[in-house]
Design a protein around this motif. Structure first.
Motif, PDB file in Angstrom:
ATOM      1  N   SER A  88     -11.842   1.932   2.069  1.00 23.90           N
ATOM      2  CA  SER A  88     -11.561   2.765   0.900  1.00 23.90           C
ATOM      3  C   SER A  88     -10.389   2.210   0.103  1.00 23.90           C
ATOM      4  N   MET A  89      -9.361   1.723   0.782  1.00 19.92           N
ATOM      5  CA  MET A  89      -8.196   1.174   0.090  1.00 19.92           C
ATOM      6  C   MET A  89      -8.548  -0.090  -0.682  1.00 19.92           C
ATOM      7  N   LEU A  90      -9.394  -0.934  -0.107  1.00 17.83           N
ATOM      8  CA  LEU A  90      -9.797  -2.154  -0.800  1.00 17.83           C
ATOM      9  C   LEU A  90     -10.717  -1.845  -1.976  1.00 17.83           C
ATOM     10  N   THR A  91     -11.577  -0.872  -1.807  1.00 19.18           N
ATOM     11  CA  THR A  91     -12.481  -0.483  -2.899  1.00 19.18           C
ATOM     12  C   THR A  91     -11.696   0.038  -4.096  1.00 19.18           C
ATOM     13  N   ALA A  92     -10.567   0.699  -3.837  1.00 21.02           N
ATOM     14  CA  ALA A  92      -9.777   1.312  -4.909  1.00 21.02           C
ATOM     15  C   ALA A  92      -8.917   0.319  -5.676  1.00 21.02           C
ATOM     16  N   LEU A  93      -8.854  -0.937  -5.240  1.00 26.20           N
ATOM     17  CA  LEU A  93      -8.033  -1.929  -5.928  1.00 26.20           C
ATOM     18  C   LEU A  93      -8.589  -2.205  -7.325  1.00 26.20           C
ATOM     19  N   ALA A  94      -7.709  -2.262  -8.314  1.00 29.24           N
ATOM     20  CA  ALA A  94      -8.136  -2.493  -9.690  1.00 29.24           C
ATOM     21  C   ALA A  94      -8.756  -3.882  -9.828  1.00 29.24           C
ATOM     22  N   GLY A  95      -9.982  -3.938 -10.327  1.00 27.12           N
ATOM     23  CA  GLY A  95     -10.668  -5.215 -10.528  1.00 27.12           C
ATOM     24  C   GLY A  95     -11.396  -5.737  -9.321  1.00 27.12           C
ATOM     25  N   ALA A  96     -11.453  -4.918  -8.258  1.00 24.30           N
ATOM     26  CA  ALA A  96     -12.096  -5.378  -7.027  1.00 24.30           C
ATOM     27  C   ALA A  96     -13.591  -5.091  -7.062  1.00 24.30           C
ATOM     28  N   GLY A  97     -14.359  -6.014  -6.493  1.00 23.40           N
ATOM     29  CA  GLY A  97     -15.782  -5.793  -6.315  1.00 23.40           C
ATOM     30  C   GLY A  97     -16.031  -5.036  -5.023  1.00 23.40           C
ATOM     31  N   LYS A  98     -17.271  -5.003  -4.600  1.00 25.23           N
ATOM     32  CA  LYS A  98     -17.621  -4.294  -3.373  1.00 25.23           C
ATOM     33  C   LYS A  98     -17.204  -5.119  -2.162  1.00 25.23           C
ATOM     34  N   PRO A  99     -16.385  -4.546  -1.259  1.00 25.29           N
ATOM     35  CA  PRO A  99     -15.961  -5.301  -0.068  1.00 25.29           C
ATOM     36  C   PRO A  99     -17.095  -5.426   0.952  1.00 25.29           C
ATOM     37  N   ILE A 100     -16.916  -6.333   1.883  1.00 25.19           N
ATOM     38  CA  ILE A 100     -17.794  -6.419   3.045  1.00 25.19           C
ATOM     39  C   ILE A 100     -16.916  -6.329   4.294  1.00 25.19           C
ATOM     40  N   ALA A 101     -17.501  -5.883   5.387  1.00 25.47           N
ATOM     41  CA  ALA A 101     -16.780  -5.745   6.655  1.00 25.47           C
ATOM     42  C   ALA A 101     -17.562  -6.474   7.739  1.00 25.47           C
ATOM     43  N   ILE A 102     -16.902  -7.406   8.404  1.00 25.29           N
ATOM     44  CA  ILE A 102     -17.549  -8.237   9.424  1.00 25.29           C
ATOM     45  C   ILE A 102     -16.836  -8.026  10.759  1.00 25.29           C
ATOM     46  N   PHE A 103     -17.629  -7.631  11.764  1.00 27.14           N
ATOM     47  CA  PHE A 103     -17.072  -7.463  13.102  1.00 27.14           C
ATOM     48  C   PHE A 103     -16.919  -8.832  13.755  1.00 27.14           C
ATOM     49  N   CYS A 104     -15.662  -9.165  14.119  1.00 29.90           N
ATOM     50  CA  CYS A 104     -15.387 -10.510  14.623  1.00 29.90           C
ATOM     51  C   CYS A 104     -15.148 -10.560  16.122  1.00 29.90           C
ATOM     52  N   GLY A 105     -14.816  -9.431  16.702  1.00 25.94           N
ATOM     53  CA  GLY A 105     -14.591  -9.434  18.144  1.00 25.94           C
ATOM     54  C   GLY A 105     -13.314 -10.136  18.507  1.00 25.94           C
ATOM     55  N   ASP A 106     -13.270 -11.440  18.320  1.00 24.07           N
ATOM     56  CA  ASP A 106     -12.130 -12.261  18.696  1.00 24.07           C
ATOM     57  C   ASP A 106     -11.804 -11.982  20.165  1.00 24.07           C
ATOM     58  N   THR A 107     -10.593 -12.246  20.598  1.00 28.97           N
ATOM     59  CA  THR A 107     -10.210 -11.872  21.955  1.00 28.97           C
ATOM     60  C   THR A 107      -9.794 -10.413  22.004  1.00 28.97           C
ATOM     61  N   HIS A 108      -9.557  -9.803  20.822  1.00 29.82           N
ATOM     62  CA  HIS A 108      -9.317  -8.371  20.748  1.00 29.82           C
ATOM     63  C   HIS A 108     -10.683  -7.693  20.678  1.00 29.82           C
ATOM     64  N   MET A 109     -10.791  -6.498  21.176  1.00 29.84           N
ATOM     65  CA  MET A 109     -12.094  -5.882  21.329  1.00 29.84           C
ATOM     66  C   MET A 109     -12.730  -5.468  20.015  1.00 29.84           C
ATOM     67  N   HIS A 110     -11.954  -4.988  19.044  1.00 29.00           N
ATOM     68  CA  HIS A 110     -12.551  -4.414  17.848  1.00 29.00           C
ATOM     69  C   HIS A 110     -11.953  -4.994  16.575  1.00 29.00           C
ATOM     70  N   THR A 111     -11.689  -6.290  16.567  1.00 34.22           N
ATOM     71  CA  THR A 111     -11.142  -6.916  15.372  1.00 34.22           C
ATOM     72  C   THR A 111     -12.232  -7.037  14.318  1.00 34.22           C
ATOM     73  N   THR A 112     -11.933  -6.520  13.135  1.00 36.63           N
ATOM     74  CA  THR A 112     -12.879  -6.541  12.023  1.00 36.63           C
ATOM     75  C   THR A 112     -12.181  -7.125  10.811  1.00 36.63           C
ATOM     76  N   ALA A 113     -12.888  -7.986  10.072  1.00 32.77           N
ATOM     77  CA  ALA A 113     -12.358  -8.585   8.852  1.00 32.77           C
ATOM     78  C   ALA A 113     -12.992  -7.897   7.647  1.00 32.77           C
ATOM     79  N   PHE A 114     -12.155  -7.428   6.727  1.00 36.00           N
ATOM     80  CA  PHE A 114     -12.606  -6.803   5.484  1.00 36.00           C
ATOM     81  C   PHE A 114     -12.325  -7.782   4.345  1.00 36.00           C
ATOM     82  N   LEU A 115     -13.362  -8.155   3.622  1.00 32.72           N
ATOM     83  CA  LEU A 115     -13.242  -9.150   2.561  1.00 32.72           C
ATOM     84  C   LEU A 115     -13.549  -8.504   1.216  1.00 32.72           C
TER      85      LEU A 115
END
Length: 783
Positions: free
Chosen positions: A509-536
């Motif tokens: 929601s915070m990324l969507t509200a940025l002025a001039g921002a398009g639609k974000p995507i969210a990718i579950f990455c796992g990494d060595t942490h259990m629930h690391t997610t990247a929001f682009l």
């Protein structure tokens, strides 16, 4: 209840606990929390509990009463030469002693906060608890300044505290690691607070040990600070009021400056506690008993904090936290923060063993995802760059220039020395030691990609605030300032280890509200942490989904999950920067802790000062202490936003606050105001002006001239409140009692600071206004 009695009891409890831990170690007790909850009690554990219980029962009934009498007699005997010196000393030696002891008391307070925060997460995240305990001890100590001196007990109690907490932390019993590393605050989501269960028994099982730890540590901190403050109060009682208070402030300034210098040098607790003990030992040299006990206790304390509890761990005390370097099974570096997992180092160069390992396929994808999704990579900024994994990934993906921003210099140093790809030695990488928020405000560069690494912080902004170090990074204003540094078509990636799904929806929601921002995507990455997610999110358009890259690295698209309406949540702002909370509230867990603090403080004040009556003439000092604590907290947060939430900015702010109070004391001595009306009016006016600026949204983007005005605005309440305090103090006969009321009032201010979780930090101005107004009213027309 007497001081000697409680001290004797705490020694019995502490030594019995240490002995029980050693016995459990000898008997090979290795059960963890899951086995205990399942009813798996080993013979060793049963024997340990039975022996410890029997010993405690016997000692409490037989030994403690006798030990109380012995303790009281020995403290009195050891303190007699010290009392004689205080009674005979001239003005100059007394003033010197006030400076040294006041400096030692504040330095010891700050050191206890740092050291205890490096042992258990509950202290690292909630330093206010230790601060309030020290305030309570200092307040009681000043109130007891006309009684028999207790200074010989301070260093033995310090040694006991260090020994008990070190034993609990490093005893190696899995059950203690499970329970004492639990943080009993469920309203603030975090990677270190993780018990979500409706089972009442399980909740009690995990919470009771932590609260017992808090209670025991609170009492020990109070007992340590009482003798130091009492000695300082006895010294001040023999000096003219404003001279004594001025010396007290000079000592406090020296104590903060000393810790500032030691933080810059990355020194450890052995140096801290040695310097804290030095003035206390010095003034006990005239007493043979006190001298011997003080030296032995100091040596015991230093041995405790220098014991090689784990020869395979390299411990570094950076200006922010305890950083521990260990080696993984594959030989690469792992970094811990106060015992909790913080970062791993990887070698993902093409052709390397880790890159081709299927177990690391997601991890490689996590680090390289932002650069794969970005169109151009002429210039890249990485915040929370850590030891260099993100910078190495940017270089592998073809970035021409990388600005790697990391706030902790110790982590940068470990990355330079131990990262196998050596990204920080590459000429294309600019390593910047700063906080993320200040970097984006000060840089003139624009970027093709901005990458937020995982910044979940285990530490707080300052000793007097419940704001985490990274809180102002994850506010709407903070993300907007970073997004503004993107070039047209540039990409921003925000990675986070999500404790729950709602946190992910909040970020989306915070990324969507940025002025001039398009639609974000969210990718579950796992990494060595259990629930690391990247929001682009992309500037000026939607982020194209890198389907091929995601398939190669087995990274699922979670956009539909986190794009859902988060419901009724509050998004963090610079005024309410509590990113880890779902909504504005009074957290029940905090309320429980605050009730615990008030109950303990009431119990100790009533126990040590049974004949002390509430003195109405001291009420102005009480309210001044409460207001001062709130205004200091607001100054730290505001100046941190202006100049950066780095350790040196916060240190300079605290020193500046004390310097303002010192100059106010000098002015009061020279001007000799006939009433407090003028400084009270100026005080309330500056607080009202500060509130207006805070409601306006601050002036962080203004030029240096306006920032200078903000510094004056934020610090002037300390000058005027100090002028009121000193003007009232010079006509007080019992100066130590005035300081006692002031410190206990500061405890109230520390408790009221938690109102910011419900109303925001600007609300603290209103509370401070009310408290200072109460100080004016209770002072009346007093000359």
């Amino acid at each position: 209840m007497t001081y000697a009695g409680l001290t004797a009891s705490m020694f019995v409890y502490g030594i019995t606990l240490i002995a029980a831990l050693l016995l459990a170690r000898v008997l090979g007790v290795s059960a963890n929390s899951a086995e205990i909850l399942a009813g798996s009690w080993s013979v060793g554990m049963i024997v340990t509990c039975a022996v410890a219980g029997a010993v405690l029962f016997g000692l409490q009934r037989v030994a403690v009463p006798r030990l109380r009498l012995i303790t009281e007699k020995q403290i009195d005997k050891a303190a007699r030469p010290l009392q004689a010196w205080v009674n005979k000393a001239t003005d100059r030696p007394l003033q010197t002693a006030i400076i040294l002891i006041a400096g030692a008391s504040l330095f010891l307070e700050l050191v206890l906060i740092r050291w205890q925060g490096s042992l258990f997460p509950v202290f690292a995240l909630y330093k206010n608890f230790t601060l309030l305990a020290c305030f309570c001890g200092l307040g009681i100590g000043y109130a007891m300044s006309r009684g028999k001196l207790l200074l010989p007990a301070a260093l033995p109690l310090l040694a006991l505290t260090l020994a008990v907490l070190t034993s609990l932390r490093y005893t190696g019993l899995p059950i203690l690691q499970d329970m004492l590393f639990f943080v009993p605050v469920q309203e603030e989501k975090s990677v270190v607070a993780g018990l979500n269960t409706g089972d009442v028994f399980t909740w009690i099982f995990f919470n009771i040990p932590v609260y017992l730890l808090l209670i025991g540590t609170f009492i020990l901190n109070v007992l340590i600070m009482i003798p130091v403050a009492q000695f300082c109060g006895a010294l001040m009682a023999r000096v003219e009021a404003l001279k004594g208070y001025g010396c007290n402030l000079l000592g406090s300034i020296a104590g903060v400056v000393l810790l500032f210098a030691l933080s810059w040098l990355w020194t450890g607790p052995a140096v801290w506690f040695a310097l804290a003990a030095l003035p206390l030992v010095w003034y006990q040299l005239a007493s043979p008993v006190a001298r011997a006990v003080g030296i032995v206790a100091t040596l015991a304390a230093l041995i405790t904090v220098t014991l090689p509890v784990d020869s395979m761990v390299q411990s570094i005390y950076s200006p922010y936290q305890l950083i521990q370097r260990v080696s993984r099974a594959d030989g690469y570096m792992r970094i811990l923060s106060a015992g909790s997992h913080f970062q791993d180092v990887y070698d993902f160069r093409k052709g390397g063993s880790l890159r081709d390992n299927k177990d690391y396929k997601k991890t490689v994808g996590y680090y390289e995802l932002p650069y794969s999704a970005a169109g151009r990579l002429d210039r890249v900024a990485i915040v929370g760059a850590g030891s260099g994994n993100d910078a190495a990934a940017a270089l592998r993906m073809g970035a021409k220039t990388v600005d790697a921003v990391e706030i902790d210099p110790a982590i940068i140093a470990l990355g330079r020395a131990n990262h196998p790809e050596q990204p920080y030695a590459n000429k294309r990488v600019n390593v910047i030691n700063n906080d993320a928020r200040t970097f984006f405000r000060s840089t003139k560069e624009n970027y093709d990609a901005i990458v937020y690494s995982v910044l979940d912080s285990h530490i707080l902004l300052s000793h007097g605030s419940n704001v985490r170090l990274d809180s102002f990074v994850y506010t709407q204003q903070g993300l907007a300032e970073a997004f503004a540094r993107l070039k047209p078509g540039g990409l921003m990636s925000v990675s986070f280890t999500l404790p729950n799904e709602l946190m992910g929806r909040k970020i989306y929601s915070m990324l969507t509200a940025l002025a001039g921002a398009g639609k974000p995507i969210a990718i579950f990455c796992g990494d060595t942490h259990m629930h690391t997610t990247a929001f682009l999110v992309k500037k000026g358009g939607d982020v194209p989904l890198p389907v091929k890259f995601l398939a190669e690295h087995d990274l699922p698209d979670m956009t539909k999950t986190y794009a859902q309406d988060p419901g009724k949540i509050d998004l963090p702002t610079d005024d309410w920067p509590f990113f880890y909370m779902d909504a504005k509230m009074y957290p029940a867990s905090y309320v429980l802790a605050l009730v615990l603090v008030m109950a303990l403080a009431g119990f100790l004040v009533r126990g040590f000062l049974p004949d002390q009556k509430w003195d109405k003439s001291m009420l102005p000092f009480f309210f001044l202490g409460s207001g001062f604590m709130l205004v200091e907290t607001k100054a730290i947060t505001e100046l941190g936003l202006l100049f950066g939430n780095t350790w040196h900015v916060i240190g300079v702010t605290i020193i500046g606050v004390l310097v303002m109070a010192y100059f106010a004391n000098l002015l009061a001595a020279r001007l000799k105001p006939k009433s407090v009306m003028a400084p009270c009016v100026a005080l309330l006016a500056t607080i009202a002006a500060g509130y207006a600026v805070a409601m306006f949204g601050g002036l962080a983007d203004a030029g240096w001239f306006v920032k200078l005005g903000m510094i004056l605005l934020l610090t002037s309440p300390m000058l005027f409140s100090g002028l009121v305090f000193s003007s009232l103090l010079k006509n007080v006969k019992d100066v130590p009692s005035a300081l006692a009321y002031n410190l206990l009032g500061a405890m109230l201010g520390g408790l009221l600071e938690y109102n910011s979780m419900q109303f925001g930090f600007a609300f603290l101005y209103l509370l401070a206004f009310a408290l200072y107004a109460a100080a004016w009213v209770t002072a009346g027309n007093r000359r």
